[in-house]
Design a protein around this motif. Structure first.
Motif, PDB file in Angstrom:
ATOM      1  N   ASN A  37       0.853  -1.187   0.000  1.00  0.00           N
ATOM      2  CA  ASN A  37       0.000   0.000   0.000  1.00  0.00           C
ATOM      3  C   ASN A  37       0.888   1.236   0.000  1.00  0.00           C
ATOM      4  O   ASN A  37       1.730   1.390   0.886  1.00  0.00           O
ATOM      5  N   ILE A  38       0.681   2.090  -0.991  1.00  0.00           N
ATOM      6  CA  ILE A  38       1.504   3.301  -1.082  1.00  0.00           C
ATOM      7  C   ILE A  38       0.592   4.516  -1.265  1.00  0.00           C
ATOM      8  O   ILE A  38      -0.314   4.488  -2.102  1.00  0.00           O
ATOM      9  N   VAL A  39       0.798   5.541  -0.443  1.00  0.00           N
ATOM     10  CA  VAL A  39       0.001   6.758  -0.580  1.00  0.00           C
ATOM     11  C   VAL A  39       0.920   7.963  -0.722  1.00  0.00           C
ATOM     12  O   VAL A  39       2.086   7.923  -0.326  1.00  0.00           O
ATOM     13  N   ASP A  40       0.344   9.026  -1.293  1.00  0.00           N
ATOM     14  CA  ASP A  40       1.035  10.307  -1.273  1.00  0.00           C
ATOM     15  C   ASP A  40       0.206  11.216  -0.372  1.00  0.00           C
ATOM     16  O   ASP A  40      -0.970  11.443  -0.643  1.00  0.00           O
ATOM     17  N   ASP A  41       0.814  11.699   0.703  1.00  0.00           N
ATOM     18  CA  ASP A  41       0.040  12.433   1.699  1.00  0.00           C
ATOM     19  C   ASP A  41       0.603  13.834   1.900  1.00  0.00           C
ATOM     20  O   ASP A  41       1.638  14.009   2.535  1.00  0.00           O
ATOM     21  N   GLY A  42      -0.099  14.818   1.365  1.00  0.00           N
ATOM     22  CA  GLY A  42       0.364  16.206   1.473  1.00  0.00           C
ATOM     23  C   GLY A  42      -0.106  16.893   2.741  1.00  0.00           C
ATOM     24  O   GLY A  42       0.257  18.042   3.000  1.00  0.00           O
ATOM     25  N   ILE A  43      -0.966  16.220   3.527  1.00  0.00           N
ATOM     26  CA  ILE A  43      -1.551  16.903   4.695  1.00  0.00           C
ATOM     27  C   ILE A  43      -1.197  16.246   6.029  1.00  0.00           C
ATOM     28  O   ILE A  43      -1.636  16.688   7.078  1.00  0.00           O
TER      29      ILE A  43
END
Lengths: 470, 444
Positions: B271-277
């Protein structure tokens, strides 16, 4: 650039120097810089971006009781310059030191310009876009090419150095080049080949070259690479191209010869002066002005950059220095105090580092290798070094297997690695050609600063090199 | 903000149909040390990037000189270049309306107001920790960099926005020497808050590593299970995936993940996410460098490719919404899609468990050249500067100077055997320690 001269006069930088001395500085210098850079990017036959940049500002360095403080600003108003001086003084005063900061050096007053015909920044945008677009279009030589990016890079750099010792050195240069990358896909395998060519010159260099065949050749190689296999992993004899030799020497050996890294013991060359590190055919030089390299007549401390022989006939002769590291070794600066720009402080950096050619032809280097690799430069993407142990690794271009003394098939994804002091000992034959290159798109990184450098040498044979593969 | 608005007005008055000005003011303080503090410097910089469009023709001009005269010249030059640029048929418009996501933990007033004296004391303490660890160890190089940056953006759609952020990076290296043997140890950390950096801990680890690696040697070539430490795997993740999930690469045919949305490109445990917050992330911020709100974007969920990362231009081209990933690494650069904080979700196993469950293999502590891995072909390679042989579930002899190679996309599908629970960052890339199926090792 007369405009810059005028601007500088109105800044009255000499008055800031006087003020620094008044605030207790035993030494102060100011670097004023005016830099222009243009980057035109064409991707897949369309202009992607045209960006133009101007950078100008002042960096102030002071020494107070042996401690060094530095501050810079791109706001050239009087009040800002004075605040910047205040920041530099405050920084120096926060450090406790009783050492002398710098070695003595010859005080120069001079103004040197790289001779060019056409300032690249002044050429019309239409002309620059058209050359880049045409070069990109020429790369689409078959359906196997999936993507192509072409960059045209143009820079113009004027630097002034003045010091409380009376130095006043102005150097003006210009660096231009073209970079291209093609991506090919053959039978489901994708490969990319990037390559570039740059020169310290005016726009005439860009006009003198056939960039369309330059990019078409890169596409050819990308297709060939996508069709090839990776090499068998292991340790082999190799013959290396000049750019690969140059970049390995620069990164793995040149950095280790930098006085600041030697002084702290970080370098693998610590305590090695006078020791034989390579065969007698190996001589390594750092030189400020040489054909093909970066134009660097004076460093960012106003010291003349002359020819420095680091390794002579296999023996380590000297380290390279700025004025700070020179003092630590009780020698003279070799003119290697370089700063990326006015926002950075000069640190010990190489200029044009190369291995001196000897007497072999390329065929002679290859002919007595039973099985090995001819490590090629076109398509190399970079490398890294761990300076304390001298471990290096480089991703080189699509290369050739050497079988029974002859150049055979292409191999891709070639990575070379080793330990520099062990690798140098196995350099057993040096070619008679010499190629030195510089690059407007990249440069050498150290301490968060980039600097334009020149690298190169002849073809050489290395008896033992670790080659990664699958 | 006045400067940005002024630049936009000038550009429009000179004929631009759209304009966007990005102004960054930053202050960086950097201290460098070896066995003592060597120097300090303060860099105050200001710069503006002006992007203009004349219909479908665009250009950019940047300058660090921000007075009214230079801003007029910048606008004139940008418009002049745009006039001669060929039309971009895909150009629709710039980001018209700015917005803010509820991101937190990207500004630390303690960091902005940090006193030189406190930095000096902290560094002196770290230097002493390294020296007192073992008589054979000395600190050879290190630095701490702190920054505070203020970004303001204005556009010709009468909108404007502003953000202020801080960051700190610490890096240190030691060397141990004993009877001609040499070992080195490097540690680093990046964070948004001054208090997050544990200088003493970094110092002790760097010293400990140098001593342990005095006797490191290469091993013979072969194939072996590989355990990769969290920060190193984070670097690899960033190097390989950042390009291929960038919508621009996808649209230009450069990404091996083109046409793979909805496909199983990895095994179910990935599982890979991009999290800007996320709170305190290295690139956490309320809006991206085009003023578009940041968000949390699923990239790979249970092995299935879910989304690419977009800026305004690539989003309009694909007829989707931007994911808030426009990044300008420096103010003068084009805002291109890049991850905010790229995160591989951690699993259950502790790193100790992973080692314990490995009969033979190598544990990789540090590498060089991993960033040269090839995102297009997926070819992963790195030279191990610090590693250990793993024998019967325990770390054994230290090793160095071997090259590991494998294909990252194949590893994603069937080669990541165990995922650790120890998430850590290297800049904006976050990963846990992982165990990989046997990889090729080139040695002596």
């Amino acid at each position: 650039m007369e405009k810059q001269e005028e601007e500088r006069k109105t800044l009255q930088l000499e008055k800031i120097l006087d003020k620094a001395v008044g605030l207790g500085a035993s030494y102060a210098d100011i670097r004023y810089q005016d830099y222009d850079f243009e980057l035109i990017t064409v991707e897949n036959k369309a202009l992607k971006s045209y960006s133009s940049r101007r950078l100008s500002g002042v960096g102030i360095r002071v020494a107070i009781k042996g401690a060094i403080g530095f501050a810079s600003t791109s706001d050239l108003r009087r009040s800002s310059l004075e605040r910047t001086l205040g920041n530099a003084v405050k920084a120096a005063k926060s450090i406790k030191s009783e050492k002398k900061p710098f070695s003595a050096t010859k005080i120069n007053e001079t103004n040197v310009k790289l001779p060019i015909q056409t300032n690249p920044i002044d050429v019309s945008p239409e002309k620059k876009v058209s050359i880049t677009l045409e070069a990109n279009k020429a790369a689409w030589i078959s359906d196997e090419i999936k993507s192509a990016i072409t960059n045209l890079g143009l820079s113009s750099d004027a630097r002034l150095f003045i010091s409380s010792e009376g130095a006043n050195v102005r150097v003006e240069t210009s660096l231009v080049g073209l970079q291209h990358q093609s991506v090919a896909k053959v039978n489901g395998v994708m490969e990319r080949v990037p390559y570039s060519e740059s020169m310290c010159a005016g726009f005439e260099f860009i006009q003198s070259k056939d960039w369309n065949s330059f990019t078409a050749d890169i596409s050819d190689l990308a297709i060939e690479a996508a069709r090839s296999k990776t090499p068998p992993p292991g340790t082999y004899p190799v013959v290396v191209d000049p750019e690969i030799l140059g970049v390995v020497l620069h990164e793995a050996f040149g950095h280790a010869s930098e006085g600041d890294l030697v002084f702290t013991g970080e370098s693998v060359l610590h305590n090695k002066l006078g020791v034989q590190l390579a065969s007698e055919s190996v001589t390594i030089v750092d030189e400020g002005m040489i054909e093909g390299g970066y134009f660097y007549p004076f460093d960012d401390e106003g010291t003349k950059k002359e020819r420095t022989v680091i390794l002579e006939n296999g023996f380590l002769k000297r380290y390279i220095h700025d004025r700070h590291s020179a003092l630590q070794f009780l020698v003279d600066s070799t003119g290697n105090g370089r700063a990326q720009d006015f926002e950075s402080m000069p640190i010990v950096r190489q200029t044009n580092t190369y291995l001196q050619p000897r007497d072999h032809k390329l065929e002679e280097l290859i002919e007595d290798i039973d099985f090995g690799i001819y490590v090629r430069e076109k398509g190399w993407t970079g490398g890294q070094v761990e300076p304390g142990m001298g471990t290096f690794t480089f991703n080189v271009g699509p290369s050739k297997i050497i079988r029974n003394g002859e150049v055979a098939e292409t191999v891709r994804e070639v990575v070379i690695g080793g330990s520099i002091l062990e690798t140098l000992k196995t350099v057993d034959a040096v070619g008679k050609d010499l190629k030195i290159v510089t690059n407007v798109f990249g440069g050498c990184g150290k301490g968060g600063q980039r600097a334009s450098v020149g690298i190169g040498g002849p073809h050489v044979r290395v008896r033992k090199m670790t080659v990664g593969g699958r | 903000m006045q400067l940005a608005t002024l630049a936009v007005k000038k550009a429009v008055s000179m004929g631009a149909t759209e304009a966007e000005a990005y102004v960054q003011k930053a202050r960086t303080i950097r201290g460098e040390f070896s066995e003592a503090i060597e120097n300090f410097r303060t860099v105050e910089s200001i710069g503006m990037n002006l992007r203009v469009a004349l219909g479908k023709k665009t250009a950019m001009y940047s300058t660090s000189i921000l007075d009214e005269g230079e801003i007029s010249k910048a606008a004139a030059k940008a418009v002049k270049i745009a006039k001669v640029a060929p039309e971009d048929p895909h150009w629709k418009h710039m980001n018209k309306k700015f917005g803010k996501a509820s991101a937190e933990g990207y500004y630390d007033s303690a960091l902005e107001n940090l006193d030189y004296q406190e930095v000096v004391e902290t560094l002196v303490s770290a230097i002493n920790r390294m020296k007192s660890y073992d008589a054979r160890v000395r600190p050879t190089r290190g630095f701490v960099t702190t920054y505070v940056s203020n970004v303001s953006i204005a556009n010709s759609y009468n909108d404007s926005t502003e953000r202020r952020e801080t960051g700190i990076g610490a890096w240190m290296r030691t060397k141990a020497e004993d009877n001609g043997m040499k070992g080195t140890g490097t540690e680093h950390q990046q964070a948004r808050f001054w208090k997050e950096i544990n200088f003493d801990d970094l110092a002790v680890k760097a010293a400990e590593k140098a001593v342990k690696f005095l006797k490191a040697k290469p091993i013979s070539s072969g194939k072996m299970s590989v355990i990769i430490r969290n920060q190193i795997f984070a670097n690899i993740l960033g190097v390989i995936l950042s390009g291929p999930i960038n919508a621009d690469w996808v649209q230009k045919g450069r990404s091996p993940l083109s046409n793979k949305l909805g496909n199983q490109i990895a095994s179910e445990n990935i599982n890979i996410v991009d999290d800007g917050i996320m709170h305190g992330g290295w690139r956490t911020k309320p809006f991206d460098d085009e003023g578009y709100p940041t968000q949390r974007t699923l990239v790979i969920e249970k092995g299935i490719l879910k989304n690419y990362l977009y800026n305004m231009y690539t989003a309009l081209k694909d007829n989707v919404k931007s994911t808030g990933n426009a990044q300008r690494p420096y103010y003068w650069m084009t805002p291109e899609p890049q991850p905010n904080n790229l995160i591989m979700k951690p699993g259950e196993a502790s790193p100790e468990d992973i080692i314990h469950d490995t009969k033979t293999g190598i544990y990789i502590e540090d590498t060089i050249g991993e960033w040269l891995s090839n995102p297009v072909s997926g070819n992963l390679n790195a030279t191990v500067t610090h590693g250990y042989l793993v024998k019967n579930g325990e770390l054994a002899e230290p090793i160095k100077g071997v090259i590991i190679s494998g294909n990252f996309y194949e590893l994603l599908q069937k080669g990541i055997e165990t995922i650790g629970n120890d998430l850590r960052n290297s800049m904006h890339n976050y990963a846990p320690t992982v165990k990989l199926a046997p990889l090729t090792i080139a040695g002596k």
